[in-house]
Design a protein around this motif. Structure first.
Motif, PDB file in Angstrom:
ATOM      1  N   LEU A   1      50.574  84.783  47.994  1.00 39.17           N
ATOM      2  CA  LEU A   1      51.509  84.918  49.105  1.00 39.17           C
ATOM      3  C   LEU A   1      52.927  84.577  48.648  1.00 39.17           C
ATOM      4  O   LEU A   1      53.119  83.637  47.881  1.00 39.17           O
ATOM      5  CB  LEU A   1      51.141  83.979  50.249  1.00 39.17           C
ATOM      6  N   GLU A   2      53.897  85.346  49.105  1.00 38.46           N
ATOM      7  CA  GLU A   2      55.300  84.968  48.951  1.00 38.46           C
ATOM      8  C   GLU A   2      55.806  84.579  50.332  1.00 38.46           C
ATOM      9  O   GLU A   2      55.628  85.342  51.292  1.00 38.46           O
ATOM     10  CB  GLU A   2      56.111  86.120  48.378  1.00 38.46           C
ATOM     11  N   LEU A   3      56.407  83.375  50.412  1.00 38.15           N
ATOM     12  CA  LEU A   3      56.851  82.950  51.747  1.00 38.15           C
ATOM     13  C   LEU A   3      58.121  82.103  51.656  1.00 38.15           C
ATOM     14  O   LEU A   3      58.437  81.545  50.600  1.00 38.15           O
ATOM     15  CB  LEU A   3      55.739  82.155  52.435  1.00 38.15           C
ATOM     16  N   ILE A   4      58.847  82.053  52.760  1.00 39.97           N
ATOM     17  CA  ILE A   4      59.995  81.162  52.854  1.00 39.97           C
ATOM     18  C   ILE A   4      59.826  80.287  54.097  1.00 39.97           C
ATOM     19  O   ILE A   4      58.997  80.588  54.961  1.00 39.97           O
ATOM     20  CB  ILE A   4      61.334  81.930  52.959  1.00 39.97           C
ATOM     21  N   LEU A   5      60.582  79.207  54.137  1.00 41.54           N
ATOM     22  CA  LEU A   5      60.518  78.308  55.282  1.00 41.54           C
ATOM     23  C   LEU A   5      61.688  78.615  56.213  1.00 41.54           C
ATOM     24  O   LEU A   5      62.849  78.525  55.823  1.00 41.54           O
ATOM     25  CB  LEU A   5      60.580  76.855  54.803  1.00 41.54           C
ATOM     26  N   ASP A   6      61.376  79.021  57.437  1.00 40.00           N
ATOM     27  CA  ASP A   6      62.415  79.312  58.425  1.00 40.00           C
ATOM     28  C   ASP A   6      62.873  77.984  59.032  1.00 40.00           C
ATOM     29  O   ASP A   6      62.141  77.354  59.795  1.00 40.00           O
ATOM     30  CB  ASP A   6      61.840  80.227  59.511  1.00 40.00           C
ATOM     31  N   THR A   7      64.094  77.565  58.665  1.00 40.37           N
ATOM     32  CA  THR A   7      64.503  76.210  59.058  1.00 40.37           C
ATOM     33  C   THR A   7      64.752  76.105  60.561  1.00 40.37           C
ATOM     34  O   THR A   7      64.558  75.037  61.137  1.00 40.37           O
ATOM     35  CB  THR A   7      65.787  75.789  58.316  1.00 40.37           C
ATOM     36  N   GLN A   8      65.186  77.209  61.208  1.00 43.58           N
ATOM     37  CA  GLN A   8      65.413  77.097  62.662  1.00 43.58           C
ATOM     38  C   GLN A   8      64.103  76.758  63.371  1.00 43.58           C
ATOM     39  O   GLN A   8      64.059  75.952  64.283  1.00 43.58           O
ATOM     40  CB  GLN A   8      66.000  78.396  63.232  1.00 43.58           C
ATOM     41  N   LYS A   9      63.006  77.358  62.905  1.00 42.64           N
ATOM     42  CA  LYS A   9      61.722  77.159  63.585  1.00 42.64           C
ATOM     43  C   LYS A   9      60.846  76.132  62.889  1.00 42.64           C
ATOM     44  O   LYS A   9      59.845  75.693  63.442  1.00 42.64           O
ATOM     45  CB  LYS A   9      60.953  78.480  63.648  1.00 42.64           C
ATOM     46  N   ASN A  10      61.181  75.752  61.649  1.00 40.76           N
ATOM     47  CA  ASN A  10      60.271  74.965  60.811  1.00 40.76           C
ATOM     48  C   ASN A  10      58.894  75.615  60.757  1.00 40.76           C
ATOM     49  O   ASN A  10      57.864  74.993  61.001  1.00 40.76           O
ATOM     50  CB  ASN A  10      60.149  73.516  61.291  1.00 40.76           C
ATOM     51  N   LEU A  11      58.899  76.913  60.451  1.00 41.97           N
ATOM     52  CA  LEU A  11      57.638  77.647  60.303  1.00 41.97           C
ATOM     53  C   LEU A  11      57.732  78.555  59.088  1.00 41.97           C
ATOM     54  O   LEU A  11      58.825  78.979  58.707  1.00 41.97           O
ATOM     55  CB  LEU A  11      57.363  78.488  61.553  1.00 41.97           C
ATOM     56  N   PRO A  12      56.588  78.836  58.465  1.00 35.28           N
ATOM     57  CA  PRO A  12      56.602  79.718  57.299  1.00 35.28           C
ATOM     58  C   PRO A  12      56.824  81.176  57.709  1.00 35.28           C
ATOM     59  O   PRO A  12      56.369  81.582  58.778  1.00 35.28           O
ATOM     60  CB  PRO A  12      55.203  79.545  56.714  1.00 35.28           C
ATOM     61  N   ARG A  13      57.548  81.919  56.885  1.00 33.78           N
ATOM     62  CA  ARG A  13      57.639  83.367  57.096  1.00 33.78           C
ATOM     63  C   ARG A  13      57.109  84.043  55.842  1.00 33.78           C
ATOM     64  O   ARG A  13      57.619  83.838  54.756  1.00 33.78           O
ATOM     65  CB  ARG A  13      59.064  83.799  57.416  1.00 33.78           C
ATOM     66  N   ILE A  14      56.019  84.815  56.018  1.00 35.06           N
ATOM     67  CA  ILE A  14      55.381  85.455  54.861  1.00 35.06           C
ATOM     68  C   ILE A  14      56.146  86.715  54.496  1.00 35.06           C
ATOM     69  O   ILE A  14      56.410  87.564  55.340  1.00 35.06           O
ATOM     70  CB  ILE A  14      53.909  85.783  55.172  1.00 35.06           C
ATOM     71  N   VAL A  15      56.526  86.824  53.229  1.00 36.21           N
ATOM     72  CA  VAL A  15      57.325  87.951  52.762  1.00 36.21           C
ATOM     73  C   VAL A  15      56.424  89.019  52.166  1.00 36.21           C
ATOM     74  O   VAL A  15      56.656  90.214  52.328  1.00 36.21           O
ATOM     75  CB  VAL A  15      58.350  87.479  51.701  1.00 36.21           C
ATOM     76  N   SER A  16      55.380  88.605  51.458  1.00 32.40           N
ATOM     77  CA  SER A  16      54.440  89.571  50.876  1.00 32.40           C
ATOM     78  C   SER A  16      53.088  88.893  50.694  1.00 32.40           C
ATOM     79  O   SER A  16      52.995  87.668  50.620  1.00 32.40           O
ATOM     80  CB  SER A  16      54.954  90.048  49.517  1.00 32.40           C
ATOM     81  N   GLU A  17      52.041  89.705  50.634  1.00 36.81           N
ATOM     82  CA  GLU A  17      50.702  89.148  50.443  1.00 36.81           C
ATOM     83  C   GLU A  17      49.814  90.138  49.702  1.00 36.81           C
ATOM     84  O   GLU A  17      49.881  91.337  49.948  1.00 36.81           O
ATOM     85  CB  GLU A  17      50.071  88.827  51.807  1.00 36.81           C
ATOM     86  N   GLU A  18      49.028  89.624  48.756  1.00 36.26           N
ATOM     87  CA  GLU A  18      48.068  90.494  48.067  1.00 36.26           C
ATOM     88  C   GLU A  18      46.915  89.657  47.537  1.00 36.26           C
ATOM     89  O   GLU A  18      46.952  88.430  47.599  1.00 36.26           O
ATOM     90  CB  GLU A  18      48.764  91.247  46.927  1.00 36.26           C
ATOM     91  N   VAL A  19      45.876  90.333  47.051  1.00 35.82           N
ATOM     92  CA  VAL A  19      44.758  89.634  46.405  1.00 35.82           C
ATOM     93  C   VAL A  19      44.742  90.048  44.943  1.00 35.82           C
ATOM     94  O   VAL A  19      44.879  91.216  44.627  1.00 35.82           O
ATOM     95  CB  VAL A  19      43.420  90.006  47.080  1.00 35.82           C
ATOM     96  N   GLN A  20      44.626  89.046  44.041  1.00 36.24           N
ATOM     97  CA  GLN A  20      44.647  89.340  42.610  1.00 36.24           C
ATOM     98  C   GLN A  20      43.467  88.676  41.942  1.00 36.24           C
ATOM     99  O   GLN A  20      42.931  87.683  42.430  1.00 36.24           O
ATOM    100  CB  GLN A  20      45.936  88.801  41.977  1.00 36.24           C
ATOM    101  N   LEU A  21      43.082  89.226  40.756  1.00 34.32           N
ATOM    102  CA  LEU A  21      42.094  88.522  39.937  1.00 34.32           C
ATOM    103  C   LEU A  21      42.796  87.375  39.228  1.00 34.32           C
ATOM    104  O   LEU A  21      43.964  87.469  38.877  1.00 34.32           O
ATOM    105  CB  LEU A  21      41.461  89.489  38.929  1.00 34.32           C
ATOM    106  N   TRP A  22      42.057  86.294  39.028  1.00 33.55           N
ATOM    107  CA  TRP A  22      42.657  85.123  38.374  1.00 33.55           C
ATOM    108  C   TRP A  22      41.596  84.494  37.492  1.00 33.55           C
ATOM    109  O   TRP A  22      40.427  84.401  37.898  1.00 33.55           O
ATOM    110  CB  TRP A  22      43.148  84.127  39.438  1.00 33.55           C
ATOM    111  N   ASP A  23      41.986  84.068  36.294  1.00 34.06           N
ATOM    112  CA  ASP A  23      40.967  83.563  35.367  1.00 34.06           C
ATOM    113  C   ASP A  23      40.418  82.199  35.819  1.00 34.06           C
ATOM    114  O   ASP A  23      39.317  81.819  35.473  1.00 34.06           O
ATOM    115  CB  ASP A  23      41.519  83.481  33.932  1.00 34.06           C
ATOM    116  N   ARG A  24      41.176  81.459  36.587  1.00 33.71           N
ATOM    117  CA  ARG A  24      40.649  80.175  37.063  1.00 33.71           C
ATOM    118  C   ARG A  24      39.532  80.371  38.074  1.00 33.71           C
ATOM    119  O   ARG A  24      39.583  81.294  38.893  1.00 33.71           O
ATOM    120  CB  ARG A  24      41.764  79.367  37.740  1.00 33.71           C
ATOM    121  N   GLU A  25      38.529  79.471  38.050  1.00 31.70           N
ATOM    122  CA  GLU A  25      37.462  79.566  39.031  1.00 31.70           C
ATOM    123  C   GLU A  25      37.990  79.145  40.404  1.00 31.70           C
ATOM    124  O   GLU A  25      37.660  79.719  41.435  1.00 31.70           O
ATOM    125  CB  GLU A  25      36.297  78.665  38.627  1.00 31.70           C
ATOM    126  N   HIS A  26      38.811  78.095  40.384  1.00 31.02           N
ATOM    127  CA  HIS A  26      39.463  77.659  41.626  1.00 31.02           C
ATOM    128  C   HIS A  26      40.714  76.880  41.236  1.00 31.02           C
ATOM    129  O   HIS A  26      40.806  76.323  40.138  1.00 31.02           O
ATOM    130  CB  HIS A  26      38.533  76.789  42.465  1.00 31.02           C
TER     131      HIS A  26
END
Lengths: 677, 677
Positions: free
Chosen positions: A156-181
């Motif tokens: 996820l790419e996100l920024i913090l909206d300071t007026q609302k103190n809430l996250p705003r998601i800019v982009s989202e995807e699912v990727q393979l990752w070598d780590r198990e967790h």
């Protein structure tokens, strides 16, 4: 009174009223980011790394996973004032729905309400870093997180909206990752990379010292890779959640607990929602408060609450447990200090001090202290202070920290260090490590860099530091005495024979046997430990020689770090052992004048035991006639039948006997030094 | 990697997730009240008084009303650990609908969003006191407030609900009140009253010093009443709201401004929403950023915003104005210091230093410094530091404050004070007052007790303190020289006549006239100011005597605090006056050898002018031949036709002339000392 007003008063009150507004917590911290530790590019970088690493450690430990962290810092863009920071952990990962709030919202977290020791407790840190990044570079945070049973990692790419103190998601995807967790956060921020004091490197080194179960890799902007390998694969015991303890609970706090309680009645509430209150105690409390005990917790009037609190304060309760806490422990403190010192070999490691847990405002806490002295440490510098809170090194605001004030308030001159006017940081080749562990650390600000002044905390800090200081004092005076006596010994053994020779030669007589003479002159019992370490074990031989004119019944006492004592093998077997305090003692056969005996200790599977780690005390001979050890301190409450009998005997048949007197004196002085605490 | 997990990973990630929760800002501060300055009973009392008083001062000033405050502290209940605190102000009062939020809600206020200097800026302080009171005694706050045009005062009792961070009103009524308008808050809290260091009394005294327009009454628990009367009935100029200045603006901040802007297009936004950007400048910026200028502010892409910021940084802008700031000013700093010192009469008051306003992160700030030395001040103690921010004394966390670091980083040995190793607080009979005024003070925590480290702030602090330190150095060396020369003078005038007498007597000759001889030996020009103060005015007479062998054309320069200079009457009239810098200068008629002349100054309606306040400089004679004044420093850029001509003359007809050389030298050295800045 009102002077020519700027405008008629009505409109002024109204004017002011019209300006009244709510302030978003994010707006507040955006404008006051220095409070969060983001006041300049260098510190902002450190704070960012710190928050991400602390989270990684907490998450891994909570999941029972050995922490494996990677911190990458690289240049970003042309300006030269921006860095890209990536911190990756081996934690369990964060479920998709929580990712935005965890990283994009201030005052949101899992540890604030749980009453257990954790690095992060505020739910501010990492979101603050995201806020700062957005503020200085307008770039979103990039979060990658994978939990064990999902194939792909959420990105996820996100920024913090300071007026609302809430996250705003800019982009989202699912990727393979070598780590198990695990979780990875990437930020681009206005920052400056440095080494040395108050740098990410110093912070990570400090972290590795007190978290030897963690593996930490740092990649610097120039590509240099520094790895802090794991020193142990044992996770520290996972600290349990504990209930609030009544000690130091404020009326208002009790009120909230009562209101929030799900219990049937007050008696239940007391014994189940509070720590240290047995069923019996709860009855006593209720009685003392003049209540029935069957009242519904939420129903109590303010007056009744006050009585209840008085009752809680009046009744004997079970002391707070250390369950919620995870201290560093003596072994690690020692190893940690060795680690910091590197090539510098100090003369003296004080046995680490660990105070029993206490409570402030319902939260348990405890203090640990380590102290080393001499060797390669700079003698003309102020004492070096290493501050830790919940296993996190504190690098800033030393001047504002309760730990520093506690050190500065002690009169170190009494313990053998230079100190101008008996207050302030003392000077000397001394390194002091202080760790405060608590389910709630009283930080002076959200930046978590200094502990606030507090009576209870200060008392514990002072006692712990003084205990370490007493060891230092004992060491210094021991060194002094040994030096003097052994010099004397050396001289006598050199000079006398020569004198005798010359004299005999002049008067043309055979050279007499000097042993008894030397003994007469020396008139000491010597104790000489020699340490032999090989690859597999350490062997300690303690030679005891009676250079006094008459036979002695001696008792030898050994003090050593309990975990080390647990391993020891002895010959002869000690007369008594106190595993808790790490003490063992022997009563020797009557030792004739000029006779010698010895005690042998073996530490299998240990290679790091040193002469410094062993403190020997002797009873049966007074301080003035003792070389290589101290008389038994007054605070050892072991019984000494033989020594006392012997003392009595000699008192009976001997002429004037200075021993008893001196022995008492030794005890007395020992008591005095106790009183310093 | 994963070790025997406490439970299968899924449920762990889920477990952790399930614990994630929002934290109410009030809960947060309730648990971390030390951050707000409520960590022990003594400090909690001070913080409570401070927040209430600061609000009272702010409100009164904003309404153009002379502040009239009353602080009552009294014992409450039996326990002895509770106090009742009441603070009453003469402000305009608060309209009914705002009372609950102002006192019962954190992060709510009128000054956070207004870009002007105020004591309260966070919207936290007073509500935090209400929170703490409820927490420790479960008692509601009692608020009484009346606005001018309502007959009665509103009286509300309320508590702060920490779960919701909202006020809960317990009772409400309307009462008659003798005040025309104002506000009173009454709290019962766990607190401890002390006097002396870090006490309400010290805080109020400090407040009175820098707020001489306020009248403050303190009633102590034992009934003692202390009144700080008004020293002036002039309100300080009300600081205006100012627009954010582009200097030091971060990209993210610019982004928010663009988004929030109501302007048609960027060009307008730049010139109207920002300070220091003229219409012309806005065009240049837009051009430099490669934009048209007609774009809607909110429409700019991140990239375009970066270019715009670069443009703003590239173009010449109008310097930030001090309009939003309300400095203390030289007169008040001086009077303030006198006030602190009380009976202690220092030898030297350095002319107060006031730096021009600068900007950090868009917020203007300025630094003022006052310094006094010697007299009754303790010589063996560390320098005493008085810290102020927006006219509020800072009493805690001196060790963590940027002001302290700035002082400690200066090498005071160069300025004549003892300092171990050239860093840290210097020792000496010295009192230093530092005031930072800003539309946003970078406090290290919500408790507002210390300023965070910051490059720009540190530079200004250092320059201001060094300027004061230079005055100190000049004073110390002046004292040294004067002492030496006047000792010499005294001796010669005593000894020579006696010698002459004796000699003449021996050889039976008349005693010769020694004046020329003494002159030859002394070879100095002396300047002796005498100050005569009566009830109505101060009269200063400056005698100048030429004890050198040849006639002199001298220029006399006076430096004095401008407001004092403005009042002065002179005889003869000065040749030039610089009212801004507080300087006046005279060119004297050619003064023959052994001749004397004088300058007279009168300060009507002033009784507090002292010799220390007047700095005299002389041109036309070199330092070595000057007694009672300094040669003209090199940083005075006044033209000196006569002196130069004279110097030239003497150079022409005189023999070797050391004066020119020395005069240059003096200038040079003056420049050097400037470079220290």
């Amino acid at each position: 009174m009102p002077r020519t007003l700027v405008a008629p008063a009505r409109s002024i009150a109204e004017q002011l009223a019209s300006k009244q507004r709510e302030i978003s917590v994010a707006e507040f911290f955006e404008r006051n980011r220095q409070i969060l530790g983001f006041d300049n590019p260098q510190r902002s970088l450190l704070t960012t790394v710190k928050e991400a690493v602390d989270n990684g450690l907490d998450a891994s430990e909570e999941a029972g996973i050995l922490p494996d962290l990677r911190v990458e810092i690289s240049k970003e863009g042309e300006g030269g004032d921006r860095l890209r920071v990536a911190v990756e952990d081996s934690g369990p990962g964060i479920v998709r729905r929580e990712i935005p709030n965890v990283f994009g919202r201030l005052l949101y977290g899992s540890r604030f309400h749980s009453n257990r020791q954790a690095r992060g407790q505020q739910g501010i840190g990492i979101s603050a870093a995201v806020l700062y990044a957005g503020l200085t570079t307008a770039r979103p945070a990039r979060i990658t997180s994978k939990i064990a049973e999902e194939e792909g990692a959420r990105v996820l790419e996100l920024i913090l909206d300071t007026q609302k103190n809430l996250p705003r998601i800019v982009s989202e995807e699912v990727q393979l990752w070598d780590r198990e967790h695990g979780t990875r956060i990437e930020l681009v921020l206005k920052a400056k990379y440095i080494r040395g004091r108050q740098s990410p490197l110093e912070y990570l080194r400090g972290t590795a010292i007190v978290n030897p179960h963690a593996r930490i890799v740092l990649v610097e902007p120039d590509g240099t890779k520094i790895t802090f390998e794991r020193a142990t694969s044992e996770l520290p015991p996972i600290s349990k959640e504990t209930l609030p303890h009544p000690y130091g609970l404020e009326l208002g706090e009790l009120g909230y607990l009562l209101k929030a309680s799900k219990r049937e009645n007050i008696r239940e509430m007391l014994s189940r929602d509070l720590a240290g209150v047995s069923v019996r105690a709860s009855r006593e409390v209720v009685a003392a408060a003049g209540l029935k005990g069957s009242e519904a917790p939420a129903s109590l009037s303010g007056e009744a609450q006050e009585k209840l609190l008085a009752g809680l304060r009046g009744v004997e309760l079970v002391a707070p447990s250390a369950e919620g806490l995870s201290p560093i422990g003596p072994m690690l403190i020692k190893r940690g200090l060795r680690n910091v010192l590197g090539e510098v070999r100090p003369d003296f490691f004080a046995p680490p001090v660990s105070r029993p847990p206490k409570v402030r405002g319902g939260f348990p806490f405890l203090v640990e202290v380590g102290l080393v002295y001499g060797g390669g440490l700079p003698a003309d510098q102020p004492l070096q202070l290493l501050r830790f809170a919940n296993r996190v090194p504190l690098l800033f605001q030393q001047g504002a920290c309760a730990i520093t004030s506690a050190v500065a308030a002690i009169d170190w001159r009494r313990y053998g260090l230079d100190q101008k006017g008996g207050s302030g940081l003392p000077a000397g080749p001394c390194l002091l490590l202080v760790h405060v562990a608590s389910t709630k650390i009283p930080f002076t600000s959200e930046a978590k860099e200094a502990l606030a002044e507090d009576e209870d905390l200060d008392r514990e800090l002072t006692l712990a530091i003084q205990a370490a200081a007493r060891h230092l004092k004992a060491h210094l005076s021991r060194v002094g005495r040994r030096q003097f006596a052994s010099d004397k010994f050396a001289i006598i053994q050199k000079i006398l024979p020569r004198l005798a020779e010359k004299a005999s030669h002049l008067i043309d007589q055979p050279v007499p046997d000097l042993a008894p003479v030397i003994t007469k002159i020396m008139d000491v019992v010597t104790l000489e430990p020699t340490v032999l370490a090989d690859a597999r074990s350490v062997q300690v031989t303690v030679k005891i020689t009676n250079y006094t004119a008459r036979p002695r019944v001696l008792e030898i006492f050994l003090e050593i770090d309990p975990t080390t004592l647990a391993l020891a093998e002895y010959a002869p077997a000690p007369e008594g052992i106190d595993r808790g305090l790490g003490r063992a003692w022997w009563t020797l056969e009557k030792l004739a004048s000029n006779a010698r005996t010895q005690i042998e200790l073996r530490f299998p599977a240990r290679t790091d035991v040193e002469a410094n780690d062993l403190d020997f005390y002797v009873a049966g001979v007074d301080e003035a006639h003792l070389l290589g050890a101290d008389p038994l301190p007054g605070d050892w409450d072991v019984r000494l039948p033989r020594a006392i009998i012997e003392a009595a005997e000699t008192a009976a048949n001997g002429p004037t006997d200075e021993e008893e007197v001196d022995y008492d004196a030794a005890e007395a002085s020992a008591h005095v030094s106790e009183d310093e605490g």
